[in-house]
Design an enzyme around this catalytic site. Structure first.
Site, PDB file in Angstrom:
ATOM      1  N   HIS A 214      -4.724  32.185  41.655  1.00 10.56           N
ATOM      2  CA  HIS A 214      -3.655  32.637  40.762  1.00 10.56           C
ATOM      3  C   HIS A 214      -4.108  33.639  39.709  1.00 10.56           C
ATOM      4  O   HIS A 214      -3.296  34.137  38.938  1.00 10.56           O
ATOM      5  CB  HIS A 214      -3.020  31.440  40.045  1.00 10.56           C
ATOM      6  CG  HIS A 214      -3.885  30.848  38.962  1.00 10.56           C
ATOM      7  ND1 HIS A 214      -4.924  30.022  39.235  1.00 10.56           N
ATOM      8  CD2 HIS A 214      -3.870  31.006  37.622  1.00 10.56           C
ATOM      9  CE1 HIS A 214      -5.514  29.675  38.098  1.00 10.56           C
ATOM     10  NE2 HIS A 214      -4.899  30.268  37.094  1.00 10.56           N
TER      11      HIS A 214
HETATM   12  C1  UD1 Z   1      -1.604  30.722  32.876  1.00 14.31           C
HETATM   13  C2  UD1 Z   1      -2.873  30.946  32.023  1.00 14.31           C
HETATM   14  C3  UD1 Z   1      -4.102  30.759  32.884  1.00 14.31           C
HETATM   15  C4  UD1 Z   1      -4.062  29.438  33.590  1.00 14.31           C
HETATM   16  C5  UD1 Z   1      -2.772  29.305  34.375  1.00 14.31           C
HETATM   17  C6  UD1 Z   1      -2.654  28.003  35.096  1.00 14.31           C
HETATM   18  C7  UD1 Z   1      -2.700  32.600  30.217  1.00 14.31           C
HETATM   19  C8  UD1 Z   1      -3.047  33.970  29.817  1.00 14.31           C
HETATM   20  N1  UD1 Z   1      -2.913  32.317  31.513  1.00 14.31           N
HETATM   21  O1  UD1 Z   1      -1.582  31.730  33.860  1.00 14.31           O
HETATM   22  O2  UD1 Z   1      -5.248  30.821  32.066  1.00 14.31           O
HETATM   23  O3  UD1 Z   1      -5.162  29.343  34.459  1.00 14.31           O
HETATM   24  O4  UD1 Z   1      -1.684  29.446  33.470  1.00 14.31           O
HETATM   25  O5  UD1 Z   1      -1.515  27.952  35.891  1.00 14.31           O
HETATM   26  O6  UD1 Z   1      -2.266  31.816  29.403  1.00 14.31           O
HETATM   27  N2  UD1 Z   1       5.811  31.094  36.376  1.00 14.31           N
HETATM   28  C9  UD1 Z   1       6.793  30.342  36.969  1.00 14.31           C
HETATM   29  N3  UD1 Z   1       6.996  29.082  36.515  1.00 14.31           N
HETATM   30  C10 UD1 Z   1       6.280  28.533  35.496  1.00 14.31           C
HETATM   31  C11 UD1 Z   1       5.268  29.318  34.895  1.00 14.31           C
HETATM   32  C12 UD1 Z   1       5.051  30.585  35.341  1.00 14.31           C
HETATM   33  O7  UD1 Z   1       7.456  30.781  37.891  1.00 14.31           O
HETATM   34  O8  UD1 Z   1       6.510  27.359  35.136  1.00 14.31           O
HETATM   35  C13 UD1 Z   1       5.577  32.453  36.882  1.00 14.31           C
HETATM   36  C14 UD1 Z   1       6.297  33.505  36.098  1.00 14.31           C
HETATM   37  O9  UD1 Z   1       6.693  34.495  36.959  1.00 14.31           O
HETATM   38  C15 UD1 Z   1       5.244  34.050  35.165  1.00 14.31           C
HETATM   39  C16 UD1 Z   1       3.996  33.920  36.027  1.00 14.31           C
HETATM   40  O10 UD1 Z   1       4.191  32.732  36.790  1.00 14.31           O
HETATM   41  O11 UD1 Z   1       5.514  35.345  34.774  1.00 14.31           O
HETATM   42  C17 UD1 Z   1       2.745  33.804  35.226  1.00 14.31           C
HETATM   43  O12 UD1 Z   1       2.862  32.747  34.259  1.00 14.31           O
HETATM   44  P1  UD1 Z   1       1.958  32.804  32.927  1.00 14.31           P
HETATM   45  O13 UD1 Z   1       2.159  31.575  32.140  1.00 14.31           O
HETATM   46  O14 UD1 Z   1       2.199  34.116  32.248  1.00 14.31           O
HETATM   47  O15 UD1 Z   1       0.508  32.886  33.459  1.00 14.31           O
HETATM   48  P2  UD1 Z   1      -0.235  32.086  34.610  1.00 14.31           P
HETATM   49  O16 UD1 Z   1      -0.576  33.031  35.692  1.00 14.31           O
HETATM   50  O17 UD1 Z   1       0.508  30.828  34.972  1.00 14.31           O
END
Ligand code: UD1
Length: 399
Positions: A220
């Site tokens: 991821h």
């Molecule tokens: C975040 C953390 C990362 C961690 C990871 C675990 C930061 C910078 N990154 O990354 O360190 O390893 O979480 O999962 O804080 N999304 C969904 N549903 C959700 C959450 C996210 O669909 O419940 C999708 C959205 O499109 C979002 C993307 O995932 O834009 C990324 O989510 P985000 O929280 O920005 O970062 P992660 O890649 O999850």
């Protein structure tokens, strides 16, 4: 303040008020054992703030249920967004909570945007910050988490570390030694706490897999999944490995979106699986034969059950490098750097980047029975949270 929040907590002059912060998936495993210890400690009036960085049921609520974490007292509901937007929204809403609640301490865990945002708010309000999992460094500032780690550590009053190299990083950066407490790894506390439940499950078997006869994959990191070429190279290697051994791939939403965006879907075999531990495998979606078998993110227990029976793991996660080291399962890390080098020097981890040929070569070595062996670092014994809460209680004159 949502209705009823203050009513659910004991308040009094001599209680130490602590806000525990969570936001994203890996935070939940880290806060669960800390809360359990705080519950046992007289004089601590803790409450839980969820920033809402992760919000899907299978990325958030499922973990609260399985790990028996109390419902957050406050959910800031910030959701997804750019780094600046997400961090800014957490800061604005968390500041209001701190001003209203006047905590004596804010506890943050890990390295996600919620961690740094809440540390910034608390420290500007002169509220001490305790950072759990301090001092980890990948020395790669292209990782957003590295920036989060550095900033959080600079701002923290109490730096709880997992291993020697974290202590050394902090000392090198000028942190005073009396602020650093090596306590072990709270993620491992959670693993040990639930190990009997994990081992009592047979998800792998019900999925039609053979003990040690499959690999588990997680992916991821933006550096791996947001770039078409890099993701393409990794997928090419996975497809080659999957000709020899089935790979189970619970995909993060970010990765699922990238696979669709870049048109890589044909490299995977998709199957449906309920995410909650009780349901997984009940319907019996059998994995038949080789391939990269992709499903929705799994709950904690189901995922760990798959991990404990896997022949090896391929991942770009941080925590999984630690869990596989403790479980003695070979781990191929698909990154160029790690902030957890102890899992390489002592544990079962190998750092492979996204070099397709190396990934295939090392996977084949494991399949020949030549997987890396290792040992657990000292203090990764399931008692890190006990140590943390004991230190906090002592610092606030509670014991
Ligand atoms: C975040 C953390 C990362 C961690 C990871 C675990 C930061 C910078 N990154 O990354 O360190 O390893 O979480 O999962 O804080 N999304 C969904 N549903 C959700 C959450 C996210 O669909 O419940 C999708 C959205 O499109 C979002 C993307 O995932 O834009 C990324 O989510 P985000 O929280 O920005 O970062 P992660 O890649 O999850």
């Amino acid at each position: 303040m949502p209705n009823g929040v203050t009513d659910t907590r004991i308040t009094g002059d001599r209680m130490t008020r602590i806000i525990n912060v969570v936001g994203a998936r890996p935070n939940f495993m880290k806060i669960a054992p800390i809360i359990r210890e705080m519950d046992k400690t007289p004089g601590i009036d803790w409450f839980l703030v969820h920033t809402g960085q992760h919000y899907d049921v299978q990325m958030s609520e499922a973990f609260f249920q399985e790990l028996m974490i109390p419902r957050p007292h406050i959910n800031l509901e910030v959701g997804s967004g750019s780094h600046a937007r997400q961090t800014g929204q957490i800061m604005m809403t968390f500041e209001a909570v701190c001003l209203r609640e006047k905590p004596d301490l804010v506890v943050v865990v890990g390295d996600v945007n919620s961690t740094v945002a809440c540390s910034l708010v608390a420290s500007k309000l002169h509220i001490p910050v305790a950072h759990v999992e301090a001092g980890l460094r990948s020395f790669d500032r292209e990782m957003p988490e590295e920036i989060n780690r550095i900033v959080t550590d600079v701002l923290s009053t109490y730096l709880f570390t997992t291993c020697d190299d974290a202590d050394e990083n902090l000392i090198r950066e000028g942190v005073r030694p009396e602020k650093i407490f090596q306590v072990g790894d709270v993620m491992i506390d959670t693993l040990y706490h639930h190990l009997d439940r994990i081992q009592g499950m047979d998800i792998w078997h019900r999925m039609g897999l053979e003990d040690k006869g499959y690999a588990v994959l997680t992916l991821h990191r933006p550096s791996n999944v947001d770039d078409r070429e890099v993701l393409g190279e990794i997928i090419g290697a996975l497809v080659r490995v999957a000709r020899e051994v089935p790979i189970v791939f619970p995909a993060h939403p970010r990765t699922r979106q990238a696979i669709e965006r870049f048109g890589y879907g044909r490299s995977f075999r998709f199957f449906d699986l309920a995410h909650s531990a009780g349901d997984v495998g009940r319907a019996g979606p059998e994995i038949r034969g080789p391939g990269v078998w992709c499903c929705d993110p799994l709950g904690y227990l189901a995922f760990q059950n798959l991990v404990t029976h896997a022949g090896f793991i391929m991942t770009d996660s941080g925590g999984i490098q630690e869990e596989t080291t403790v479980l003695g399962i070979p781990c191929l890390t698909l990154r160029d750097t790690t902030e957890r080098p102890v899992t390489i020097t002592q544990g079962t981890n190998l750092l492979l980047g996204h070099d397709g040929d190396r990934i295939v070569k090392e996977a084949r070595k494991i399949l020949r029975g030549e997987g890396k062996r290792g040992t657990s670092p000292p203090l990764w014994d399931g008692k890190a949270s006990e140590r943390i809460v004991h230190i906090v209680a002592k610092e606030f004159g509670l014991n």
